[in-house]
Design an enzyme around this catalytic site. Structure first.
Site, PDB file in Angstrom:
ATOM      1  CE  LYS A 107       1.177  -7.151   5.860  1.00 46.92           C
ATOM      2  NZ  LYS A 107       0.267  -6.515   6.815  1.00 46.92           N
TER       3      LYS A 107
HETATM    4  C1  E4P Z   1      -2.922  -7.514   6.314  1.00 48.12           C
HETATM    5  O1  E4P Z   1      -1.832  -7.935   6.553  1.00 48.12           O
HETATM    6  C2  E4P Z   1      -3.392  -6.153   6.582  1.00 48.12           C
HETATM    7  O2  E4P Z   1      -2.736  -5.662   7.735  1.00 48.12           O
HETATM    8  C3  E4P Z   1      -4.859  -6.105   6.887  1.00 48.12           C
HETATM    9  O3  E4P Z   1      -5.447  -7.389   6.864  1.00 48.12           O
HETATM   10  C4  E4P Z   1      -5.607  -5.093   6.095  1.00 48.12           C
HETATM   11  O4  E4P Z   1      -6.925  -5.115   6.558  1.00 48.12           O
HETATM   12  P1  E4P Z   1      -7.944  -3.929   6.239  1.00 48.12           P
HETATM   13  O5  E4P Z   1      -8.309  -4.034   4.798  1.00 48.12           O
HETATM   14  O6  E4P Z   1      -9.115  -4.173   7.121  1.00 48.12           O
HETATM   15  O7  E4P Z   1      -7.220  -2.656   6.561  1.00 48.12           O
END
Ligand code: E4P
Length: 221
Positions: free
Chosen positions: A83
């Site tokens: 990521k």
């Molecule tokens: C995505 O890969 C992230 O880990 C996640 O969806 C972020 O979510 P949040 O905005 O609730 O922290």
């Protein structure tokens, strides 16, 4: 639509994978930190639970560091997806890593243009942050629709992974907009399975059933 679970909590991953609704996992540095465990140890354990893509994020902010960390993370398991944030350095890193055959997920993404560029450099997934965008009074669902259209227009194979799914309505809207994947926190997955009307319906059927004399109910033996 594929469903990924958005957590680094291995008990939750085990619980929802047993139900059969989890195709993959996404983590981020905050989710790993909230478990208070060693990064590598958690990611390795997740890969033994789920036989599907597992996203683990780099922390470096410059391309060279991202590439270095990405190569190391990718070595943890064949199912790893690295990521990388949707920044200029991130696009550069994805360009290098994707040419090496490393799967990538371009994250913290807020515009269709960022998604277009991520697809150009060979990202496997793009992760538009729906809930966080909605919190700024801009429609996260419209963003998903836009990215799906752009990818369809040019036959990009990059998948749209709807992220920041902070309630079950977001998931429904992402599915209607044609997102290929949604990554969903455990509490929202739970919400998606529940309806008060289902509970009332089941309760009502059982109440009627129990009015039957016992000898007529005994069809299990
Ligand atoms: C995505 O890969 C992230 O880990 C996640 O969806 C972020 O979510 P949040 O905005 O609730 O922290």
């Amino acid at each position: 639509m594929e469903i990924f679970i958005d957590t680094a909590n291995v008990s939750a991953i085990r619980q929802f994978s047993r139900i059969g609704i989890v195709d993959g996992v996404t983590t981020n540095p905050a989710l790993i930190a909230s478990e208070g465990r060693n990064f590598r140890e958690v990611v390795e354990e997740i890969c033994t639970i789920i036989n599907g893509p597992v996203s683990a994020e780099v922390i470096s902010l410059h391309a060279e560091g991202m590439i270095h960390e990405g190569r190391l993370i990718a070595k943890i398991h064949p199912n790893i997806v690295v990521k990388i944030p949707a920044t200029p350095a991130g696009f550069e890193a994805v360009n290098v890593l994707s040419q090496e055959g490393i799967k990538t997920n371009v994250t913290v993404l807020y515009t269709a243009n960022q998604a277009l560029l991520a697809a150009k450099v060979g990202a496997t997934y793009v992760s538009p942050f729906v809930g966080r965008l909605d919190a700024t009074s801009t429609s996260g669902t419209e963003l998903i629709q836009e990215i799906v259209s752009v990818f369809n227009n040019y036959n990009f194979s990059t998948k749209v992974l709807a992220a920041s799914m902070r309630n079950s309505i977001y998931v429904k809207h992402a599915a209607l907009a044609g997102a290929h994947v949604a990554t969903i926190p455990p509490e929202v997955l739970e919400q998606m399975m529940l309806s008060e009307l289902t509970d009332l319906g089941v309760e009502g059927f059982l109440a009627e059933w129990n009015t039957l004399p016992e000898e007529k109910r005994n069809y299990f033996s």
